[in-house]
Structure formats: C-alpha cells, structure tokens
Motif scaffolding. Structure first.
Motif: not given
Length: 194
Positions: A72-84, A118-129
């Motif tokens: 839920a924090a990731v959905l709210k703030t995105g993949f910042d360092d703390n949320a990730c 660990e292995h996705a180059p950009d977590l923001e581009k991973v499909p949310a589903e």
C-alpha cells in the motif's frame, strides 16, 4: 597407581605412501552416557516447535499484513528507497518463515516476488498486476490455509506466478546476463518444485 601408557602411533606402509594413524588422546576423558540418559536435541526441537505451532497462524497473519501495508505504501509513494526496502523485507521474511510455519506455497510466491524486486531493472515499469497478484496470492494462501482444497490451488497458483514472473524477468533482463543467470537458476525455497 601406574599411569596407562599412551598407545603408539601406527604407521602402515604401502608402495607409494604411508598412512600414519595417531591415537585419539580424548578417549581417556570421554564419558560414555547410559542409553537412558541420552539427550536428543532434535526431539527437543521438534517438541518446542510443536508447542509453538499454535502461534504460527497469527505470525503468518502478521507477516501477510505487513506485506500488504508495504505494498500500500508503494502504491501511495511509488518505489522510493524506503517503500521498496520495506516491501522487500516483508516479502523476504515470508519467504524465509512460511515453509517452517506450514505455508510452503506462500514461501514460493514470496520467493517469486523477491526475485522481481531484486532483478527488475526498473520497478516502476513492472506491470502493477504482477505485484498485485503476488501480494493477493500470499494473502489468500495465508488466510485460506485451512480449507481442504486450498493446498492444491495454492501450489498451482505459486507455480503459475513464478512462471509469469520469470518470463517477465527474462524479457526485461535480456541485455543483463548477470541477472539472467540468477533468474534461470532453480529456487532455493524449501519444497519448491519446478
């Protein structure tokens, strides 16, 4: 009282080598316990685990809720360092604890989610589903664990999620061979089967 003489060193000679066997000096100080006095640490550990097994459900509920809050924090703030980092830690804890607590399918799904993080180059581009399905699967496995047919469904779900996650990771890491090697390696999660 006369001292026992120490046994001599034995030397066996062969055509190409010598084998030197030194007597064990600890034999004199070794105390042999009677069979009835033997301590079985494995039996003690199993008994302790059995005593704690009533707590496993609440511990897994707590871990699953922690993962939901992190997501839920990731959905709210995105993949910042703390949320990730919190999402990864929550997932990693489930991966490590779930099989011990009787939820091996949750461990497999958590392993798959850890691999994505660990292995996705950009977590923001991973499909949310992909994230959502993993988090929801862990929640369902933990909360529906007592249903008769849930084990079969959970195992199939974890295998399919792992396959989808691996397909995605292979695709996005096609130019990163160091990640491909880790992605294509077999899982180390207990009970995980390809």
């Amino acid at each position: 009282m006369a001292k026992d003489k120490a046994p001599a060193i034995q030397v066996k000679t062969y055509a190409s080598h010598h084998v030197i066997t030194q007597p064990n000096p600890l034999k004199k100080v070794l105390h042999r316990a009677e069979g009835k006095d033997l301590d079985d640490p494995i039996a003690r550990a199993e008994a302790a685990l059995a005593g704690l097994s009533g707590e496993f459900k609440s511990w897994m509920d707590t871990e699953a809720d922690r993962l939901s809050k992190a997501y839920a924090a990731v959905l709210k703030t995105g993949f910042d360092d703390n949320a990730c980092e919190e999402m990864f830690r929550a997932t990693h804890d489930i991966k490590g604890d779930a099989a011990t607590f009787g939820y091996p399918a949750a461990a497999e799904v958590a392993d798959s989610l850890c691999r994505i993080i660990e292995h996705a180059p950009d977590l923001e581009k991973v499909p949310a589903e992909l994230f959502e399905h993993h988090v929801n699967a862990i929640q369902a496995i933990v909360h529906d664990h007592t249903k008769y047919d849930s084990v079969t469904v959970a195992n199939e779900l974890s295998r399919r999620l792992r396959r989808v996650a691996d397909d995605y990771l292979v695709q996005v890491n096609r130019d990163r061979p160091e990640h491909l090697e880790a992605i294509l390696a077999p899982s180390l999660v207990p009970g995980d089967q390809p």
